[in-house]
Design a protein around this motif. Structure first.
Motif, PDB file in Angstrom:
ATOM      1  N   LEU A   5      -0.375   3.931  -2.092  1.00 48.51           N
ATOM      2  CA  LEU A   5      -0.465   4.298  -3.508  1.00 48.51           C
ATOM      3  C   LEU A   5       0.586   5.330  -3.771  1.00 48.51           C
ATOM      4  CD1 LEU A   5      -1.782   4.536  -6.337  1.00 48.51           C
ATOM      5  CD2 LEU A   5      -3.120   6.386  -5.390  1.00 48.51           C
ATOM      6  N   ALA A   7       1.571   7.593  -6.898  1.00 50.60           N
ATOM      7  CA  ALA A   7       1.138   7.962  -8.247  1.00 50.60           C
ATOM      8  C   ALA A   7       2.309   8.503  -9.035  1.00 50.60           C
ATOM      9  CB  ALA A   7       0.008   8.981  -8.177  1.00 50.60           C
ATOM     10  N   TYR A  92     -12.125  -0.492  -9.599  1.00 50.63           N
ATOM     11  CA  TYR A  92     -11.946  -0.176  -8.177  1.00 50.63           C
ATOM     12  C   TYR A  92     -12.295  -1.341  -7.260  1.00 50.63           C
ATOM     13  CZ  TYR A  92     -11.173   4.619  -9.581  1.00 50.63           C
ATOM     14  OH  TYR A  92     -10.655   5.745 -10.153  1.00 50.63           O
ATOM     15  N   ASP A  98      -8.862   2.235   0.713  1.00 54.68           N
ATOM     16  CA  ASP A  98      -7.889   3.327   0.807  1.00 54.68           C
ATOM     17  C   ASP A  98      -7.241   3.616  -0.548  1.00 54.68           C
ATOM     18  OD1 ASP A  98      -6.255   5.244   2.332  1.00 54.68           O
ATOM     19  OD2 ASP A  98      -4.612   3.833   1.951  1.00 54.68           O
ATOM     20  N   LEU A  99      -6.765   2.576  -1.200  1.00 51.32           N
ATOM     21  CA  LEU A  99      -6.126   2.757  -2.503  1.00 51.32           C
ATOM     22  C   LEU A  99      -7.133   3.284  -3.526  1.00 51.32           C
ATOM     23  CD1 LEU A  99      -3.675   2.445  -4.399  1.00 51.32           C
ATOM     24  CD2 LEU A  99      -4.448   0.108  -4.829  1.00 51.32           C
ATOM     25  N   GLY A 101      -9.714   5.138  -3.080  1.00 50.13           N
ATOM     26  CA  GLY A 101      -9.951   6.561  -2.841  1.00 50.13           C
ATOM     27  C   GLY A 101      -8.833   7.426  -3.368  1.00 50.13           C
ATOM     28  N   LYS A 102      -7.608   6.974  -3.178  1.00 48.45           N
ATOM     29  CA  LYS A 102      -6.450   7.735  -3.660  1.00 48.45           C
ATOM     30  C   LYS A 102      -6.386   7.740  -5.191  1.00 48.45           C
ATOM     31  CE  LYS A 102      -3.834   7.108   0.539  1.00 48.45           C
ATOM     32  NZ  LYS A 102      -2.710   6.473   1.206  1.00 48.45           N
ATOM     33  N   ALA A 105      -9.020  10.100  -6.646  1.00 44.18           N
ATOM     34  CA  ALA A 105      -8.619  11.502  -6.541  1.00 44.18           C
ATOM     35  C   ALA A 105      -7.686  11.913  -7.680  1.00 44.18           C
ATOM     36  CB  ALA A 105      -7.945  11.756  -5.190  1.00 44.18           C
ATOM     37  N   GLN A 106      -7.016  10.954  -8.299  1.00 45.25           N
ATOM     38  CA  GLN A 106      -6.063  11.248  -9.374  1.00 45.25           C
ATOM     39  C   GLN A 106      -6.525  10.722 -10.727  1.00 45.25           C
ATOM     40  OE1 GLN A 106      -2.053  10.164  -8.217  1.00 45.25           O
ATOM     41  NE2 GLN A 106      -2.636  10.336  -6.079  1.00 45.25           N
TER      42      GLN A 106
END
Length: 165
Positions: A5, A7, A92, A98-99, A101-102, A105-106
């Motif tokens: 990812l 961002a 989601y 993994d993606l 979760g990232k 977070a943003q």
């Protein structure tokens, strides 16, 4: 394909410059296929064209990039991700763990950016490179470039967007 990812959406907000540094480092590791596609990377520099005579025909348009069923799926999923983000709920379930979760977070930064872009005016397939598809997306308030890639199970494992140059 290792989940990834980047961002680069943070580049859309100049006021967040201190938090952009990480996104710029990550984005720097990915070839910039929007500005120079792989098919043009090995070409010699272009030579100036000879002046056209008044009777010379207009130059032919660049060949269209052909869509495949895989590209059509990329477009469909990209539209779903953008629509979800603009509605305040990213999908989601379409992303790798993994993606996802990232992105979570943003989310507080990404969701306002997506909703602030306005309605999609155009979404055009640009090409594919290194297992990801590239799209140019024009919104009511600006133009962006997107990269989307899938893992072997069909989940989104790579996602990037940035302002168009």
């Amino acid at each position: 394909m290792k989940p990834l990812l980047i961002a680069a959406a943070l580049l859309l907000v100049p006021a967040l410059a201190p938090t952009v540094a990480m996104a710029q480092v990550a984005a720097a590791s990915m070839p910039n296929s929007f500005d120079r596609p792989a098919s043009q990377a090995a070409r010699a520099p272009a030579q100036p064209a000879a002046p056209a005579s008044p009777a010379a025909p207009a130059p032919a348009a660049a060949p269209a990039v052909s869509m495949t069923p895989a590209n059509a799926r990329s477009e469909e999923v990209l539209r779903e991700i953008i629509a979800g983000g603009q509605a305040g709920t990213l999908p989601y379930a379409l992303m790798t763990e993994d993606l996802g979760g990232k992105v979570r977070a943003q989310e507080a930064t990404v969701l306002p950016l997506l909703s602030g872009l306005g309605a999609i005016q155009a979404l055009d397939f640009v090409g594919s490179r290194d297992g990801v598809d590239m799209f140019a997306v024009t919104f009511a308030t600006g133009a962006t470039q997107w990269v989307i890639g899938f893992d072997d199970s069909g989940k989104v494992a790579a996602l990037l967007f940035r302002p168009a140059t």
